[in-house]
Design a protein around this motif. Structure first.
Motif, PDB file in Angstrom:
ATOM      1  N   LYS A  87       3.973  -2.276  -6.072  1.00 26.15           N
ATOM      2  CA  LYS A  87       3.550  -2.071  -7.415  1.00 26.15           C
ATOM      3  C   LYS A  87       3.236  -1.149  -7.952  1.00 26.15           C
ATOM      4  N   ALA A  88       2.037  -0.151  -7.182  1.00 31.55           N
ATOM      5  CA  ALA A  88       1.232   0.815  -7.382  1.00 31.55           C
ATOM      6  C   ALA A  88       2.324   2.165  -7.164  1.00 31.55           C
ATOM      7  N   ALA A  89       3.401   1.968  -6.540  1.00 34.09           N
ATOM      8  CA  ALA A  89       4.407   3.188  -6.396  1.00 34.09           C
ATOM      9  C   ALA A  89       5.104   3.296  -7.757  1.00 34.09           C
ATOM     10  N   GLU A  90       5.300   2.235  -8.654  1.00 35.02           N
ATOM     11  CA  GLU A  90       5.748   2.801  -9.983  1.00 35.02           C
ATOM     12  C   GLU A  90       5.044   3.534 -10.687  1.00 35.02           C
ATOM     13  N   THR A  91       3.804   3.664 -10.710  1.00 24.08           N
ATOM     14  CA  THR A  91       3.171   4.713 -11.700  1.00 24.08           C
ATOM     15  C   THR A  91       2.366   5.821 -10.629  1.00 24.08           C
ATOM     16  N   ALA A  92       2.916   5.865  -9.353  1.00 23.36           N
ATOM     17  CA  ALA A  92       2.224   6.969  -8.546  1.00 23.36           C
ATOM     18  C   ALA A  92       2.894   8.405  -8.879  1.00 23.36           C
ATOM     19  N   THR A  93       2.500   9.406  -8.450  1.00 22.77           N
ATOM     20  CA  THR A  93       3.256  10.616  -8.598  1.00 22.77           C
ATOM     21  C   THR A  93       4.233  10.801  -7.662  1.00 22.77           C
ATOM     22  N   PRO A  94       5.372  11.509  -8.099  1.00 20.44           N
ATOM     23  CA  PRO A  94       6.622  11.465  -7.599  1.00 20.44           C
ATOM     24  C   PRO A  94       6.769  11.621  -5.981  1.00 20.44           C
ATOM     25  N   ASP A  95       5.745  12.443  -5.575  1.00 23.28           N
ATOM     26  CA  ASP A  95       5.599  12.751  -3.947  1.00 23.28           C
ATOM     27  C   ASP A  95       5.137  11.676  -3.182  1.00 23.28           C
ATOM     28  N   ALA A  96       4.592  10.702  -3.957  1.00 23.59           N
ATOM     29  CA  ALA A  96       3.937   9.464  -3.385  1.00 23.59           C
ATOM     30  C   ALA A  96       4.771   8.284  -3.220  1.00 23.59           C
ATOM     31  N   GLN A  97       5.720   8.208  -4.206  1.00 20.52           N
ATOM     32  CA  GLN A  97       6.275   6.987  -4.591  1.00 20.52           C
ATOM     33  C   GLN A  97       7.095   6.392  -3.478  1.00 20.52           C
ATOM     34  N   ALA A  98       7.794   7.269  -3.030  1.00 19.50           N
ATOM     35  CA  ALA A  98       8.632   6.693  -1.609  1.00 19.50           C
ATOM     36  C   ALA A  98       7.743   6.262  -0.566  1.00 19.50           C
ATOM     37  N   LYS A  99       6.670   7.081  -0.183  1.00 17.23           N
ATOM     38  CA  LYS A  99       5.767   6.548   0.570  1.00 17.23           C
ATOM     39  C   LYS A  99       4.995   5.342   0.510  1.00 17.23           C
ATOM     40  N   LEU A 100       4.835   5.191  -0.713  1.00 16.77           N
ATOM     41  CA  LEU A 100       4.081   3.823  -1.228  1.00 16.77           C
ATOM     42  C   LEU A 100       5.002   2.931  -0.910  1.00 16.77           C
ATOM     43  N   ARG A 101       6.032   2.932  -1.445  1.00 16.01           N
ATOM     44  CA  ARG A 101       7.137   1.631  -1.382  1.00 16.01           C
ATOM     45  C   ARG A 101       7.431   1.462   0.188  1.00 16.01           C
ATOM     46  N   GLU A 102       7.597   2.514   1.049  1.00 15.77           N
ATOM     47  CA  GLU A 102       7.710   2.388   2.427  1.00 15.77           C
ATOM     48  C   GLU A 102       6.248   1.309   2.814  1.00 15.77           C
ATOM     49  N   LEU A 103       5.294   2.050   2.448  1.00 20.55           N
ATOM     50  CA  LEU A 103       3.932   1.308   2.946  1.00 20.55           C
ATOM     51  C   LEU A 103       3.885  -0.052   2.365  1.00 20.55           C
ATOM     52  N   GLY A 104       4.276  -0.467   1.220  1.00 18.80           N
ATOM     53  CA  GLY A 104       4.418  -1.902   0.741  1.00 18.80           C
ATOM     54  C   GLY A 104       5.309  -2.587   1.738  1.00 18.80           C
ATOM     55  N   GLN A 105       6.352  -2.108   2.083  1.00 20.45           N
ATOM     56  CA  GLN A 105       7.291  -2.869   2.899  1.00 20.45           C
ATOM     57  C   GLN A 105       6.817  -3.149   4.294  1.00 20.45           C
ATOM     58  N   ALA A 106       6.103  -1.934   4.924  1.00 18.79           N
ATOM     59  CA  ALA A 106       5.425  -2.228   6.183  1.00 18.79           C
ATOM     60  C   ALA A 106       4.475  -3.333   6.172  1.00 18.79           C
ATOM     61  N   LEU A 107       3.589  -3.313   5.164  1.00 19.71           N
ATOM     62  CA  LEU A 107       2.644  -4.158   4.959  1.00 19.71           C
ATOM     63  C   LEU A 107       3.212  -5.760   4.764  1.00 19.71           C
ATOM     64  N   SER A 108       4.051  -5.728   4.007  1.00 23.45           N
ATOM     65  CA  SER A 108       4.877  -7.104   3.836  1.00 23.45           C
ATOM     66  C   SER A 108       5.487  -7.292   5.191  1.00 23.45           C
ATOM     67  N   SER A 109       6.140  -6.747   5.871  1.00 19.22           N
ATOM     68  CA  SER A 109       6.579  -7.033   7.149  1.00 19.22           C
ATOM     69  C   SER A 109       5.548  -7.233   8.151  1.00 19.22           C
ATOM     70  N   ALA A 110       4.495  -6.582   8.227  1.00 24.71           N
ATOM     71  CA  ALA A 110       3.262  -7.078   9.100  1.00 24.71           C
ATOM     72  C   ALA A 110       2.969  -8.348   8.776  1.00 24.71           C
ATOM     73  N   ALA A 111       3.003  -8.808   7.543  1.00 28.83           N
ATOM     74  CA  ALA A 111       2.517 -10.223   7.023  1.00 28.83           C
ATOM     75  C   ALA A 111       3.569 -11.134   7.685  1.00 28.83           C
ATOM     76  N   GLY A 112       4.865 -10.815   7.616  1.00 32.25           N
ATOM     77  CA  GLY A 112       5.799 -11.766   8.222  1.00 32.25           C
ATOM     78  C   GLY A 112       5.423 -11.942   9.649  1.00 32.25           C
ATOM     79  N   GLN A 113       5.245 -10.917  10.452  1.00 33.93           N
ATOM     80  CA  GLN A 113       5.155 -10.943  11.896  1.00 33.93           C
ATOM     81  C   GLN A 113       4.100 -12.125  12.263  1.00 33.93           C
ATOM     82  N   LEU A 114       2.795 -11.735  11.291  1.00 34.88           N
ATOM     83  CA  LEU A 114       1.922 -12.804  11.666  1.00 34.88           C
ATOM     84  C   LEU A 114       2.041 -14.164  11.318  1.00 34.88           C
ATOM     85  N   ARG A 115       3.140 -14.341  10.525  1.00 28.81           N
ATOM     86  CA  ARG A 115       3.704 -15.920  10.181  1.00 28.81           C
ATOM     87  C   ARG A 115       4.336 -16.339  11.003  1.00 28.81           C
ATOM     88  N   ALA A 116       5.147 -15.531  11.778  1.00 26.29           N
ATOM     89  CA  ALA A 116       6.191 -15.695  12.789  1.00 26.29           C
ATOM     90  C   ALA A 116       5.616 -16.712  13.934  1.00 26.29           C
TER      91      ALA A 116
END
Length: 116
Positions: A87-116
């Motif tokens: 969500k923070a990626a939506e209002t971030a600077t253009p140079d940070a948006q893609a990295k924040l989206r990637e980080l958000g996805q990586a955190l969500s993926s890590a959560a899924g790994q713990l639940r598995a």
């Protein structure tokens, strides 16, 4: 270089380091989790629009420091951080948006790994 440019470069560097740690999986990220989380808390403190992320990072940090192995709580915290970061990626600077989206996805993926 003014202070905002310096902070932007520091934030980008932190994003890169965090993404690199998470790309190796949870086991490799665990070794740097404490200092990485502390660094993010320090960086984000005083930014009202990111207070939710800061509070969740503090909760995650406290959980990890306690030595408790409540994977459910860790997974929930990582999932929440993933959502907030994306969500923070939506209002971030253009140079940070893609990295924040990637980080958000990586955190969500890590959560899924713990639940598995």
């Amino acid at each position: 270089m003014d202070n905002s440019q310096s902070q932007s470069r520091q934030g980008t560097s932190q994003l890169d380091a965090t993404l690199n740690a998470l790309q190796g999986g949870l086991a490799s990220a665990a070794g740097v989790a404490g200092p990485t989380i502390s660094g993010w808390i320090k960086t984000l403190q005083g930014t009202p629009q990111l207070a939710g992320i800061t509070a969740e990072l503090q909760s995650l940090h406290d959980t990890l420091r306690s030595g408790a192995s409540d994977t459910g709580a860790l997974a929930q915290s990582l999932s929440t951080l993933g959502e907030h970061t994306t969500k923070a990626a939506e209002t971030a600077t253009p140079d940070a948006q893609a990295k924040l989206r990637e980080l958000g996805q990586a955190l969500s993926s890590a959560a899924g790994q713990l639940r598995a």
